[in-house]
Scaffold this motif. Structure first.
Motif, PDB file in Angstrom:
ATOM      1  N   PHE A 215       1.181 -37.961 -27.388  1.00 12.83           N
ATOM      2  CA  PHE A 215       1.486 -39.485 -26.044  1.00 12.83           C
ATOM      3  C   PHE A 215       2.564 -39.475 -25.412  1.00 12.83           C
ATOM      4  CE2 PHE A 215       3.652 -43.867 -25.730  1.00 12.83           C
ATOM      5  CZ  PHE A 215       2.109 -44.186 -26.160  1.00 12.83           C
ATOM      6  N   ALA A 216       3.473 -37.873 -25.835  1.00 11.35           N
ATOM      7  CA  ALA A 216       4.635 -37.903 -24.433  1.00 11.35           C
ATOM      8  C   ALA A 216       3.382 -36.926 -22.856  1.00 11.35           C
ATOM      9  CB  ALA A 216       5.730 -36.814 -24.659  1.00 11.35           C
ATOM     10  N   GLN A 217       2.637 -36.344 -23.896  1.00 11.15           N
ATOM     11  CA  GLN A 217       1.360 -35.683 -22.934  1.00 11.15           C
ATOM     12  C   GLN A 217       0.722 -36.804 -22.036  1.00 11.15           C
ATOM     13  OE1 GLN A 217       0.042 -32.911 -25.041  1.00 11.15           O
ATOM     14  NE2 GLN A 217       0.658 -31.146 -24.557  1.00 11.15           N
ATOM     15  N   GLU A 218       0.446 -37.577 -22.561  1.00 12.44           N
ATOM     16  CA  GLU A 218      -0.898 -38.720 -21.836  1.00 12.44           C
ATOM     17  C   GLU A 218       0.929 -39.627 -21.199  1.00 12.44           C
ATOM     18  OE1 GLU A 218      -3.677 -39.981 -21.928  1.00 12.44           O
ATOM     19  OE2 GLU A 218      -3.228 -37.948 -22.922  1.00 12.44           O
ATOM     20  N   MET A 219       2.233 -39.856 -21.123  1.00 13.52           N
ATOM     21  CA  MET A 219       2.514 -40.492 -20.413  1.00 13.52           C
ATOM     22  C   MET A 219       2.936 -39.835 -18.932  1.00 13.52           C
ATOM     23  SD  MET A 219       5.826 -42.508 -22.815  1.00 13.52           S
ATOM     24  CE  MET A 219       6.766 -41.491 -23.300  1.00 13.52           C
ATOM     25  N   ILE A 227       3.571 -31.312 -19.735  1.00 14.09           N
ATOM     26  CA  ILE A 227       5.165 -30.886 -20.386  1.00 14.09           C
ATOM     27  C   ILE A 227       5.734 -29.402 -20.581  1.00 14.09           C
ATOM     28  CG2 ILE A 227       4.512 -29.958 -23.096  1.00 14.09           C
ATOM     29  CD1 ILE A 227       6.061 -32.725 -23.564  1.00 14.09           C
ATOM     30  N   GLU A 228       5.112 -28.516 -19.929  1.00 16.12           N
ATOM     31  CA  GLU A 228       5.178 -27.308 -20.169  1.00 16.12           C
ATOM     32  C   GLU A 228       7.122 -26.620 -19.274  1.00 16.12           C
ATOM     33  OE1 GLU A 228       1.816 -24.686 -18.219  1.00 16.12           O
ATOM     34  OE2 GLU A 228       3.310 -22.994 -18.809  1.00 16.12           O
ATOM     35  N   VAL A 251       3.337 -26.211 -26.770  1.00 13.78           N
ATOM     36  CA  VAL A 251       2.608 -26.679 -26.214  1.00 13.78           C
ATOM     37  C   VAL A 251       3.720 -26.073 -24.505  1.00 13.78           C
ATOM     38  CG1 VAL A 251       1.398 -28.413 -26.513  1.00 13.78           C
ATOM     39  CG2 VAL A 251       3.826 -28.354 -26.004  1.00 13.78           C
ATOM     40  N   GLY A 252       4.524 -25.253 -24.674  1.00 13.33           N
ATOM     41  CA  GLY A 252       4.990 -24.568 -23.676  1.00 13.33           C
ATOM     42  C   GLY A 252       6.830 -25.181 -23.540  1.00 13.33           C
ATOM     43  N   ALA A 253       6.706 -26.018 -24.218  1.00 15.88           N
ATOM     44  CA  ALA A 253       8.071 -26.812 -23.671  1.00 15.88           C
ATOM     45  C   ALA A 253       9.693 -26.114 -24.089  1.00 15.88           C
ATOM     46  CB  ALA A 253       8.210 -28.569 -24.515  1.00 15.88           C
ATOM     47  N   LYS A 254      10.537 -26.824 -23.956  1.00 11.86           N
ATOM     48  CA  LYS A 254      11.284 -25.792 -25.423  1.00 11.86           C
ATOM     49  C   LYS A 254      12.539 -26.844 -25.537  1.00 11.86           C
ATOM     50  CE  LYS A 254      15.570 -22.525 -23.864  1.00 11.86           C
ATOM     51  NZ  LYS A 254      16.386 -22.305 -22.437  1.00 11.86           N
ATOM     52  N   VAL A 255      12.943 -26.476 -26.699  1.00  9.97           N
ATOM     53  CA  VAL A 255      13.284 -27.649 -27.945  1.00  9.97           C
ATOM     54  C   VAL A 255      15.284 -26.992 -27.421  1.00  9.97           C
ATOM     55  CG1 VAL A 255      13.305 -28.799 -30.509  1.00  9.97           C
ATOM     56  CG2 VAL A 255      11.640 -28.129 -29.060  1.00  9.97           C
TER      57      VAL A 255
END
Ligand code: NDP
Length: 445
Positions: A215-219, A227-228, A251-255
């Motif tokens: 959903f975040a990717q769609e936004m 989101i990368e 998907v390459g994001a950093k938590v």
């Protein structure tokens, strides 16, 4: 007095001391006001007056015997909120804070969320004020057996299909299913979130977290971004949080944060896939506290606080309701956060939502952003009905498609009603219309 206000007054009067229920109803009714004003059929059909009243509420005693041989008594509930578009569907929560207000808010939200998934599911929710933390497996089993001995009378694959929520995971679903099967003498899809080798669906455990990231990717797409490389704060360390963190890594994001009710960990270097696996073992097998992560990986642990003061691009609340206060929202915005995707249910307090909307950040409300969990439960029901299992890729593909459709539906509806980009309004209206039309078709019931 305007109709929405009148109905809210009735809800207040009929449900005193139920702040969470009132909060959820207020948000939804205020955002669907333009639809009710536009269409006389909803006013004549008294849809608002009907939709705020559960079709049925069951409250029951749950007696069980602890490991010391002592009798314990808990309170169990099932709220069957609305069955206009399908059998009641929604999770069970086992947590000491559980009460009628919390379950009614969750059941009410569930009605609109399930409608948004495009699958034929009504809305319900249930649970007990039982705390599985610190209990032995045997105690949890005895509790689940007693709970199901009563719930059994009210659920069934075509009536009401519960799933997990806070405090109810694979272990609890197993014990509940075992007792249902014994009482009904029937192997049937009465619960979702089951283990794979006895009727569960691939991707169901992952679905809420994965869905919140899809959903975040769609936004982000609406702003031409991906989101990368984004720095993300996550709260919680249970089912929703674990798979949100996993997908974000994929998907390459950093938590950089995760938490439990004791406090949060901050790992500036990133909570990588291997570290998430470690947390999953800590939480799902050893059943210990997140604090141990800080000791193990030499990260920071902040006791008694939530992670919203940490600088991030995107925030994923994955713990519980009202975990982002107005002050937390201010901190997030001041630190440059411009996307919030709610994997938890109603994690942002109303004043926090108002701030996010006023600043026009990308805000995915829970009933849209976390609908992947129940959507995949719906897919589990379909697979149970046809006695067949889809592959991991098939289910993930359907989940992704559903999240894209929910986003588009909420986005388009918000624009249609003159509030472009406001996914709170978009999701509430889109979810409402389908249920309201079904209620009108089915007469005064
Ligand atoms: P879990 O029980 O697996 O995990 C809950 C997490 O949130 C734990 O880390 C817990 O910490 C923390 N938490 C719970 N209550 C509080 C509190 N009052 N204050 C601070 N932290 C708290 O539950 P889920 O991950 O399944 O559920 C999390 C959220 O996601 C809930 O809002 C739920 O309704 C929502 N959700 C879940 C779905 C699912 O498929 N599981 C589907 C859609 C929404 P601790 O262990 O210390 O209590």
């Amino acid at each position: 007095m305007a109709l929405v206000q009148e109905v809210l007054e009735i809800v207040k009067k009929r449900n005193p001391n139920e702040p969470e229920f009132l909060q959820a109803v207020t948000e939804v009714l205020e955002s669907i006001r333009p639809v009710v004003e536009r269409y006389k059929k909803y006013r004549d059909g008294k849809i608002l007056e009907r939709i705020v009243e559960p079709e049925r509420m069951i409250q029951f005693r749950v007696p069980w015997i602890d490991d010391k041989g002592q009798i314990q008594v808990n309170r169990g509930f099932r709220i069957q909120m609305n069955s206009a578009i399908g059998p009641y569907k929604g999770g069970l929560r086992f947590h000491p804070t559980v009460n009628a207000s919390i379950l009614k808010f969750l059941a009410f939200e569930q009605v609109f969320k399930n409608s948004l998934t495009t699958l034929p599911m009504g809305g319900g929710k249930g649970g007990a004020d039982f705390d599985p933390k610190g209990k032995s497996d045997n105690e949890v089993m005895r509790f689940c057996q007693s709970f199901m001995t009563e719930l059994f009378h009210h659920v069934g694959p075509n009536t009401d299909v519960p799933a997990g929520d806070i405090g109810v995971g694979r272990r609890e679903i197993g014990y509940l299913f075992g007792q249902y099967k014994r009482l009904a003498n029937e192997f049937t899809g009465v619960l979702t979130g089951k283990s794979l080798n006895w009727g569960g669906s691939l991707i169901r455990p992952q679905a809420t977290g994965y869905g919140a990231v899809y959903f975040a990717q769609e936004m982000l797409k609406t702003r031409g971004e991906t989101i990368e490389g984004k720095v993300c704060t996550v709260s919680g360390s249970g089912n929703a949080a674990q798979y949100t963190a996993k997908k974000l890594n994929q998907v390459g994001a950093k938590v950089v944060t995760m938490s439990d009710s004791g406090g949060f960990i901050y790992d500036k270097a990133g909570i990588t896939q291997e570290k998430v696996e470690w947390i999953m073992h800590l939480k799902n097998v050893r059943r210990r506290r997140i604090k141990e992560y800080a000791e193990h990986f030499r990260a920071k642990y902040v006791e008694g606080q939530r992670p919203w003061g940490i600088k991030c691009d995107c925030a994923f609340p994955c713990a519980t309701q009202n975990e982002i206060t107005k002050d937390d929202a201010k901190k997030l915005l001041d630190n440059g956060c411009y996307l919030v995707s709610e994997a938890a249910n109603m994690p942002s307090a109303p004043a926090a939502v108002d701030l996010f909307l006023a600043r026009k950040i990308l805000f995915g409300p829970g009933k849209a952003a976390n609908a992947g969990g129940v959507a995949t439960s719906g897919l589990e029901m379909s697979q149970n009905s046809i006695r067949f299992s889809w592959t991991r890729e098939e289910v993930d593909q359907r989940l992704r498609q559903i999240m894209t459709t929910i986003h588009k539906n909420a986005w388009d509806t918000a624009a249609e009603y003159g509030q472009p980009g406001n996914l709170v309004v978009g999701a509430n209206i889109a979810g409402f219309v389908k249920v309201a039309d079904a209620m009108l078709d089915q007469g005064v019931v």
